[in-house]
Design a protein around this motif. Structure first.
Motif, PDB file in Angstrom:
ATOM      1  N   ALA A 176       4.306   5.510  -5.403  1.00 49.41           N
ATOM      2  CA  ALA A 176       4.385   5.472  -6.865  1.00 49.41           C
ATOM      3  C   ALA A 176       3.357   6.405  -7.488  1.00 49.41           C
ATOM      4  N   THR A 177       2.138   6.435  -6.918  1.00 42.80           N
ATOM      5  CA  THR A 177       1.099   7.319  -7.440  1.00 42.80           C
ATOM      6  C   THR A 177       1.476   8.785  -7.261  1.00 42.80           C
ATOM      7  N   ALA A 178       2.031   9.114  -6.088  1.00 39.86           N
ATOM      8  CA  ALA A 178       2.445  10.496  -5.836  1.00 39.86           C
ATOM      9  C   ALA A 178       3.560  10.922  -6.787  1.00 39.86           C
ATOM     10  N   GLY A 189       0.809  -1.209   0.000  1.00 42.85           N
ATOM     11  CA  GLY A 189       0.000   0.000   0.000  1.00 42.85           C
ATOM     12  C   GLY A 189       0.847   1.266   0.000  1.00 42.85           C
ATOM     13  N   ILE A 190       1.876   1.283   0.845  1.00 37.16           N
ATOM     14  CA  ILE A 190       2.776   2.443   0.876  1.00 37.16           C
ATOM     15  C   ILE A 190       3.488   2.593  -0.461  1.00 37.16           C
ATOM     16  N   GLY A 191       3.889   1.468  -1.046  1.00 39.03           N
ATOM     17  CA  GLY A 191       4.554   1.517  -2.357  1.00 39.03           C
ATOM     18  C   GLY A 191       3.640   2.085  -3.428  1.00 39.03           C
ATOM     19  N   VAL A 192       2.363   1.663  -3.427  1.00 41.57           N
ATOM     20  CA  VAL A 192       1.410   2.180  -4.423  1.00 41.57           C
ATOM     21  C   VAL A 192       1.198   3.675  -4.225  1.00 41.57           C
ATOM     22  N   LEU A 193       1.052   4.106  -2.957  1.00 39.92           N
ATOM     23  CA  LEU A 193       0.861   5.531  -2.687  1.00 39.92           C
ATOM     24  C   LEU A 193       2.059   6.357  -3.138  1.00 39.92           C
TER      25      LEU A 193
END
Length: 451
Positions: free
Chosen positions: A22-24, A16-20
């Motif tokens: 990457a999205t940012a 989840g932290i990785g997706v956030l």
């Protein structure tokens, strides 16, 4: 006590932290790219407007041109271009070639940041300005429209990762349930079918532990059975001797019965002591220190000197010539090594005929220290030497021994990493050879002194 953490929740948190992140990062990059594109297109529109005005020969004016910017923004004065034309009355020779000079600049007017294009020709000066906030808003809208699918897919991605982690950890849950449902004595190996490769070494180590526990458990069971068998005979004999003592009528018969009772008690006491020693050495994890073997040998000799003197046996020790006692320091537990040597000397004194010889010798070798216990007794045939290391194994003419002396010696030797071998003595009897590993050069100082 620290709270246990779920691998599944930890992986979901990391993903989840990785997706956030990457999205940012992707949003920032997309916004920068969109802003650059908007700037390029807007600058091109400003230049086209200026050239169109120059070609039309418009009079001097200042007006807001209702040309929408990129994106779906409302068309009003805040988001459109502002055009200013200044005619020149004296523009020199009309026959000279048409030429222009353009300049882009960022300017601050009151609370607005503007992008300003100035096109200067001999006939006129055209100025086109555009609000930078409008460009940024257009870039943000374009970036949001680009990143929106990624944001929409992120929860689905987390659900897929959660399902995948749960599916991958399902074999571990099966193993946990299998262990939880087992009886205490069920030490069968765990099944490795379907276990992930990362968890396979863990399961194999558990199976190895189960195997060691099974071996130890079986050895303990055999030991208890052997103890029960071995204690039955001396206790039965002791009971019979006590009954004989009670039925004795004459002083002579009472003295004889009393002596047999005391001898029986001594044998039973010795057997129990050896059983306790064997059990302790098989399970103990005592601290190892630097131990001087010559001192341990002297203490073991003092323990058996009375028995040797009673039978007129020459009991002594010899060091290798020319070497100090500090050269014979090893790593071990002083009390355990003292027990080892005392058992060897007890056996040697017991089986050596009256007037015989028992000797301890120490020799320093390249990578080891050799301790030899020799006697002038009958010895043990080579074919039977290994059998005498087993528990409760006695010679054919041994009625007083318990058959535990060499078993205790082997248990202590194995725990200390000592090489143990039986051979024929130069005195004609048995020779027990103990090969101790040498200490490193900096650790040869004597450790704790044996009591």
């Amino acid at each position: 006590m620290a709270r246990a953490r779920s691998i599944r929740n930890r992986l979901l948190l990391i993903v989840g932290i990785g997706v956030l992140l990457a999205t940012a990062i992707q949003s920032l990059v997309v916004y920068k790219v969109a802003l650059s594109e908007v700037d390029t297109v807007s600058d091109f529109h400003m230049l086209e407007m200026a050239h169109a005005v120059l070609r039309a020969g418009s009079p001097a004016m200042t007006q807001v041109v209702m040309v929408p910017t990129l994106g779906k923004l409302p068309t009003n004065e805040e988001n459109c271009f502002t055009l200013h034309v200044e005619r020149k009355t004296d523009f020199g020779n009309e026959t000279e070639p048409f030429r222009s000079r353009k300049t882009y600049a960022n300017q601050q007017q009151q609370d607005r940041a503007l992008r300003v294009l100035t096109v200067d020709t001999p006939r006129a000066r055209v100025t086109v300005s555009h609000d930078m906030a409008v460009r940024a808003q257009t870039a943000r809208r374009l970036a949001f429209n680009t990143i929106l699918p990624v944001i929409a897919v992120a929860p689905l991605l987390l659900l897929c990762v959660g399902w995948g982690v749960s599916h991958a950890l399902r074999p571990m849950g099966r193993i946990r349930r299998e262990i939880g449902e087992r009886a205490a004595a069920d030490l069968r190996p765990l099944s490795t079918e379907g276990v992930p490769e990362e968890a396979l070494p863990f399961v194999r180590e558990i199976n190895t532990l189960f195997s060691r526990i099974t071996t130890e458990f079986e050895a303990r069971q055999n030991f208890v059975a052997d103890v029960a068998h071995e204690l039955r005979s001396p206790l039965a004999a002791l009971k019979l001797q006590v009954e004989l003592l009670c039925r004795s009528r004459t002083p002579e018969s009472q003295a004889l019965a009393h002596g047999r009772v005391m001898a029986g008690i001594a044998r039973a006491t010795r057997l129990v002591e050896q059983l306790l020693t064997l059990a302790r050495e098989g399970a103990s994890q005592q601290a190892m220190t630097a131990v001087p073997l010559p001192q341990i040998a002297r203490l073991a000799i003092s323990d058996t000197l009375a028995a040797a003197t009673a039978r007129d046996i020459d009991l002594g020790a010899a060091l290798q010539d020319g070497l100090p006692e500090s050269s014979f320091t090893v790593s071990g537990n002083a009390e355990a090594l003292r027990t080892l040597l005392r058992n060897l000397l007890d056996n040697a004194v017991k089986y050596t005929p009256t007037g015989g010889v028992v000797t301890i010798s120490l020799q320093r070798e390249a990578a080891s220290i050799l301790l030899t216990v020799e006697d002038s007794g009958p010895g043990i045939p080579a074919a039977q030497q290994e059998r005498f290391f087993e528990r409760f194994q006695r010679g054919s003419n041994d009625t007083a021994g318990s058959g535990l002396g060499l078993a205790i010696v082997r248990a202590i030797a194995e725990r200390h990493g000592i090489g143990l071998r039986l051979d024929t003595s130069t005195l004609g009897g048995l020779a027990v050879l103990l090969r101790f590993p040498c200490l490193p050069a900096g650790d040869t100082a004597a450790g704790q002194q044996a009591e």
